[in-house]
Design an enzyme around this catalytic site. Structure first.
Site, PDB file in Angstrom:
ATOM      1  N   HIS A  67      12.930 -62.249 -31.029  1.00 17.15           N
ATOM      2  CA  HIS A  67      14.045 -62.268 -31.980  1.00 17.15           C
ATOM      3  C   HIS A  67      15.372 -62.050 -31.257  1.00 17.15           C
ATOM      4  O   HIS A  67      16.352 -61.676 -31.887  1.00 17.15           O
ATOM      5  CB  HIS A  67      13.855 -61.157 -33.030  1.00 17.15           C
ATOM      6  N   HIS A  68      15.399 -62.263 -29.939  1.00 14.95           N
ATOM      7  CA  HIS A  68      16.669 -61.989 -29.243  1.00 14.95           C
ATOM      8  C   HIS A  68      17.747 -62.955 -29.702  1.00 14.95           C
ATOM      9  O   HIS A  68      18.932 -62.682 -29.587  1.00 14.95           O
ATOM     10  CB  HIS A  68      16.492 -62.051 -27.713  1.00 14.95           C
ATOM     11  N   LYS A  73      11.883 -70.373 -33.141  1.00 13.02           N
ATOM     12  CA  LYS A  73      11.581 -71.805 -33.258  1.00 13.02           C
ATOM     13  C   LYS A  73      10.275 -72.125 -32.566  1.00 13.02           C
ATOM     14  O   LYS A  73      10.000 -71.616 -31.479  1.00 13.02           O
ATOM     15  CB  LYS A  73      12.719 -72.560 -32.551  1.00 13.02           C
ATOM     16  N   LYS A  97      11.140 -71.588 -22.907  1.00  8.48           N
ATOM     17  CA  LYS A  97      11.531 -73.004 -22.947  1.00  8.48           C
ATOM     18  C   LYS A  97      12.938 -73.146 -23.530  1.00  8.48           C
ATOM     19  O   LYS A  97      13.781 -73.851 -22.986  1.00  8.48           O
ATOM     20  CB  LYS A  97      10.511 -73.733 -23.818  1.00  8.48           C
ATOM     21  N   ASP A 102      18.881 -73.958 -22.656  1.00 10.83           N
ATOM     22  CA  ASP A 102      20.041 -73.432 -23.389  1.00 10.83           C
ATOM     23  C   ASP A 102      20.037 -73.798 -24.865  1.00 10.83           C
ATOM     24  O   ASP A 102      21.077 -74.193 -25.425  1.00 10.83           O
ATOM     25  CB  ASP A 102      21.354 -73.921 -22.745  1.00 10.83           C
ATOM     26  N   LYS A 109       5.527 -69.735 -32.834  1.00 12.46           N
ATOM     27  CA  LYS A 109       4.503 -70.780 -32.958  1.00 12.46           C
ATOM     28  C   LYS A 109       3.625 -70.454 -34.148  1.00 12.46           C
ATOM     29  O   LYS A 109       3.449 -69.285 -34.497  1.00 12.46           O
ATOM     30  CB  LYS A 109       3.635 -70.835 -31.687  1.00 12.46           C
TER      31      LYS A 109
HETATM   32  P1  NAD Z   1      -0.824 -85.141 -30.676  1.00 12.42           P
HETATM   33  O1  NAD Z   1      -1.783 -84.573 -31.635  1.00 12.42           O
HETATM   34  O2  NAD Z   1       0.171 -86.158 -31.137  1.00 12.42           O
HETATM   35  O3  NAD Z   1      -1.582 -85.802 -29.414  1.00 12.42           O
HETATM   36  C1  NAD Z   1      -2.579 -85.189 -28.657  1.00 12.42           C
HETATM   37  C2  NAD Z   1      -3.468 -86.286 -28.098  1.00 12.42           C
HETATM   38  O4  NAD Z   1      -4.401 -85.703 -27.181  1.00 12.42           O
HETATM   39  C3  NAD Z   1      -4.276 -86.994 -29.182  1.00 12.42           C
HETATM   40  O5  NAD Z   1      -4.170 -88.393 -29.019  1.00 12.42           O
HETATM   41  C4  NAD Z   1      -5.691 -86.483 -28.932  1.00 12.42           C
HETATM   42  O6  NAD Z   1      -6.702 -87.411 -29.322  1.00 12.42           O
HETATM   43  C5  NAD Z   1      -5.678 -86.270 -27.430  1.00 12.42           C
HETATM   44  N1  NAD Z   1      -6.742 -85.384 -26.974  1.00 12.42           N
HETATM   45  C6  NAD Z   1      -7.314 -84.340 -27.599  1.00 12.42           C
HETATM   46  N2  NAD Z   1      -8.274 -83.790 -26.859  1.00 12.42           N
HETATM   47  C7  NAD Z   1      -8.317 -84.490 -25.713  1.00 12.42           C
HETATM   48  C8  NAD Z   1      -9.115 -84.406 -24.548  1.00 12.42           C
HETATM   49  N3  NAD Z   1     -10.060 -83.472 -24.404  1.00 12.42           N
HETATM   50  N4  NAD Z   1      -8.880 -85.297 -23.550  1.00 12.42           N
HETATM   51  C9  NAD Z   1      -7.935 -86.253 -23.679  1.00 12.42           C
HETATM   52  N5  NAD Z   1      -7.150 -86.382 -24.770  1.00 12.42           N
HETATM   53  C10 NAD Z   1      -7.340 -85.512 -25.775  1.00 12.42           C
HETATM   54  O7  NAD Z   1      -0.112 -83.882 -30.024  1.00 12.42           O
HETATM   55  P2  NAD Z   1       1.278 -83.844 -29.259  1.00 12.42           P
HETATM   56  O8  NAD Z   1       2.336 -83.463 -30.219  1.00 12.42           O
HETATM   57  O9  NAD Z   1       1.434 -85.068 -28.425  1.00 12.42           O
HETATM   58  O10 NAD Z   1       1.041 -82.562 -28.328  1.00 12.42           O
HETATM   59  C11 NAD Z   1       0.349 -82.647 -27.104  1.00 12.42           C
HETATM   60  C12 NAD Z   1       0.702 -81.450 -26.256  1.00 12.42           C
HETATM   61  O11 NAD Z   1       2.119 -81.424 -26.043  1.00 12.42           O
HETATM   62  C13 NAD Z   1       0.347 -80.089 -26.841  1.00 12.42           C
HETATM   63  O12 NAD Z   1       0.041 -79.217 -25.785  1.00 12.42           O
HETATM   64  C14 NAD Z   1       1.647 -79.658 -27.500  1.00 12.42           C
HETATM   65  O13 NAD Z   1       1.722 -78.252 -27.639  1.00 12.42           O
HETATM   66  C15 NAD Z   1       2.633 -80.174 -26.475  1.00 12.42           C
HETATM   67  N6  NAD Z   1       4.004 -80.374 -26.984  1.00 12.42           N
HETATM   68  C16 NAD Z   1       4.261 -81.192 -28.041  1.00 12.42           C
HETATM   69  C17 NAD Z   1       5.572 -81.372 -28.455  1.00 12.42           C
HETATM   70  C18 NAD Z   1       5.952 -82.335 -29.546  1.00 12.42           C
HETATM   71  O14 NAD Z   1       7.157 -82.530 -29.778  1.00 12.42           O
HETATM   72  N7  NAD Z   1       5.008 -82.967 -30.230  1.00 12.42           N
HETATM   73  C19 NAD Z   1       6.614 -80.678 -27.812  1.00 12.42           C
HETATM   74  C20 NAD Z   1       6.321 -79.859 -26.725  1.00 12.42           C
HETATM   75  C21 NAD Z   1       5.006 -79.717 -26.323  1.00 12.42           C
END
Ligand code: NAD
Length: 474
Positions: A67-68, A73, A97, A102, A109
């Site tokens: 909460h700083h 988010k 992150k 910034d 989460k």
């Molecule tokens: P998503 O659900 O759109 O996509 C994830 C994909 O990974 C899917 O196509 C799924 O079938 C595939 N998958 C699942 N298990 C798998 C495995 N064992 N091997 C290979 N592929 C596999 O999710 P996303 O939003 O793209 O998020 C993916 C990662 O990115 C997560 O770690 C999430 O926390 C991180 N992330 C997402 C965002 C965002 O804006 N969506 C932002 C920052 C970080």
């Protein structure tokens, strides 16, 4: 996704390990460091939802790590494997992150134990609205409080349901749409949010490829993406867009790993076409001339220049780290490399572009969306035409003084004003470039060899300043 509680614990331990290591370089008081590390609040809730005539109890969680700065988010993930430690790890990463790029938010989460692939749309809507209502009841969501976004298993549809529920229960709140980001554009979303994380991953990779000093022992040359061999894990939001933008800039996508298996083609795969093929057939396998790889995890061990794990955490572990042949690992996903694996990778001279920097494009554009919602005006609406008019005057003056006329096409290009998508992409690109060089500067100043430690340290110092400014710590 944490397959069991041990996986979630392993992920949280890794994040703490990274924090502790970076904190050892910090000048901050140990009490401030302990406060920066601690999760500020955890809320767990169970609620009943009727599914196919039967009552099911659904479990949800929201962790606000810091909460700083407010609001906090962070995304909401839907999966049966959602686990408290995993959500804490992800919330913690969000704090750092945001600081790295910034973005003036604390980290958070959320998660709901539900399988988004096997649940009906009706069930998903009921669960999403009820989860949102539970957060609203406790004042745990709101434009100034905590602002969720999409994550694994959720997307703009779920964000639209959350915004709608919030506005129904907080009727008349002017900034209500700012209670969640990643919404559809028609419901207060922003152009460019859907692809933001993947585009940010591309900007980060591009910056690293231009950094001769960083790459000097890797054998990577050329300073651009042209011809670089790339393997991507996960063809979801992050993986698809990261691969797409890298390919657009000359990268060769030679392997794509998905849950059902992987495909490999040393001559390059067309990302858009593979995506279409998966939608049509329900699987990535059997794509044109590509070789099927049954155990898709093995694809990560193939020879390549850049490996982009963009699916889930704990994919590169002590077990497979020594087999990784990529020269750069670009962490699209959160926590794809465990702390133990990182040591092996670094010892093997592999460059790691860390998640807390590389996938920060999503939260950056979420920040822009939140700003748009608070101001209730589309970016570019006020200034685009005025900008165009002054460019036109400038072009006319140049034409008349030089006696040369530009073509209509040239004129149109030179006199374009900035609209929303242009401004969003420009803000994102600038953010990713600045953060990259800030991290590199910390590496140089502190003699730190890896980017993750420097990124954590940079974030810790920035957060520390806001606590010190309160004057309540020594
Ligand atoms: P998503 O659900 O759109 O996509 C994830 C994909 O990974 C899917 O196509 C799924 O079938 C595939 N998958 C699942 N298990 C798998 C495995 N064992 N091997 C290979 N592929 C596999 O999710 P996303 O939003 O793209 O998020 C993916 C990662 O990115 C997560 O770690 C999430 O926390 C991180 N992330 C997402 C965002 C965002 O804006 N969506 C932002 C920052 C970080």
């Amino acid at each position: 996704m944490a397959q069991n509680h041990n996986e979630g614990k392993k992920f949280l331990d890794s994040v703490h390990q990274y924090f502790d290591h970076a904190a050892s370089y910090s000048r901050l008081d140990s009490g401030i460091l302990a406060q920066i590390k601690a999760c500020n609040s955890v809320y767990k809730v169970s609620f009943p939802v009727e599914v196919d005539g039967k009552i099911e109890v659904i479990e949800g969680i929201r962790v606000q790590h810091s909460h700083h700065k407010l609001p906090s988010k962070g995304g909401i993930r839907y999966s049966l494997q959602v686990d408290e430690d995993e959500v804490k790890a992800l919330a913690t990463l969000m704090t750092f992150k945001c600081a790295v790029v910034d973005v003036p938010f604390g980290g958070a989460k959320g998660g709901v134990k539900i399988n988004p692939r096997t649940s009906s749309v009706k069930t998903l809507e009921k669960v999403t609205r009820r989860y949102a209502a539970e957060l609203i009841k406790k004042n745990l969501i709101g434009p100034g409080m905590d602002v969720p976004a999409p994550d694994y298993g959720t997307g703009s549809r779920e964000m639209a349901w959350i915004a709608d529920t919030y506005q129904a229960l907080k009727y008349g709140e002017t900034n209500g749409l700012g209670c969640v980001t990643g919404k559809p554009v028609g419901q207060g979303g922003i152009r460019g949010r859907a692809e933001a994380t993947g585009l940010g991953v591309y900007y980060g990779i591009r910056e690293a490829l231009g950094d001769t000093e960083l790459l000097k022992n890797t054998g990577i040359t050329g300073n651009t993406l042209q011809g670089k061999r790339i393997i991507v894990q996960g063809l979801g939001n992050v993986g698809y867009h990261a691969a797409y933008f890298c390919q657009q800039d000359g990268g060769l996508i030679i392997g794509i790993a998905e849950r059902e298996g992987g495909i490999y083609d040393p001559n390059g795969l067309d990302v858009q076409d593979v995506f279409k093929h998966r939608n049509e057939t329900g699987s990535i396998l059997n794509y044109k001339n590509a070789k099927n790889i049954e155990n898709s995890l093995l694809l990560l061990e193939e020879e390549c220049d850049i490996l982009i794990p963009a699916a889930l955490e704990n994919q590169i572990t002590q077990e497979n780290a020594a087999n990784i042949k990529a020269k750069i690992i670009a962490e699209g996903a959160n926590g794809p490399v465990t702390g133990d694996a990182e040591k092996i990778l670094l010892a093997n001279g592999i460059i790691l572009l860390p998640d807390l920097y590389l996938n920060a494009g999503g939260v950056t554009v979420s920040y822009f969306e939140w700003l748009k919602n608070l101001s209730n005006v589309r970016f570019g609406r006020m200034g685009k035409r005025a900008e165009e008019a002054s460019y036109k005057r400038l072009v006319n003056a140049i034409e008349s003084s030089s006696g040369k006329s530009l073509t209509a096409q040239e004129k149109a290009l030179l006199t374009q004003g900035s609209d929303e998508i242009k401004m969003v992409r420009s803000g994102l690109e600038d953010t990713m470039i600045n953060a990259y060089h800030e991290i590199r500067e910390v590496m140089k100043q502190k003699g730190i060899a890896d980017m993750r430690t420097a990124a954590f340290l940079s974030a810790i110092e920035k957060i520390g300043v806001s606590y010190e400014a309160l004057g309540i710590f020594p």
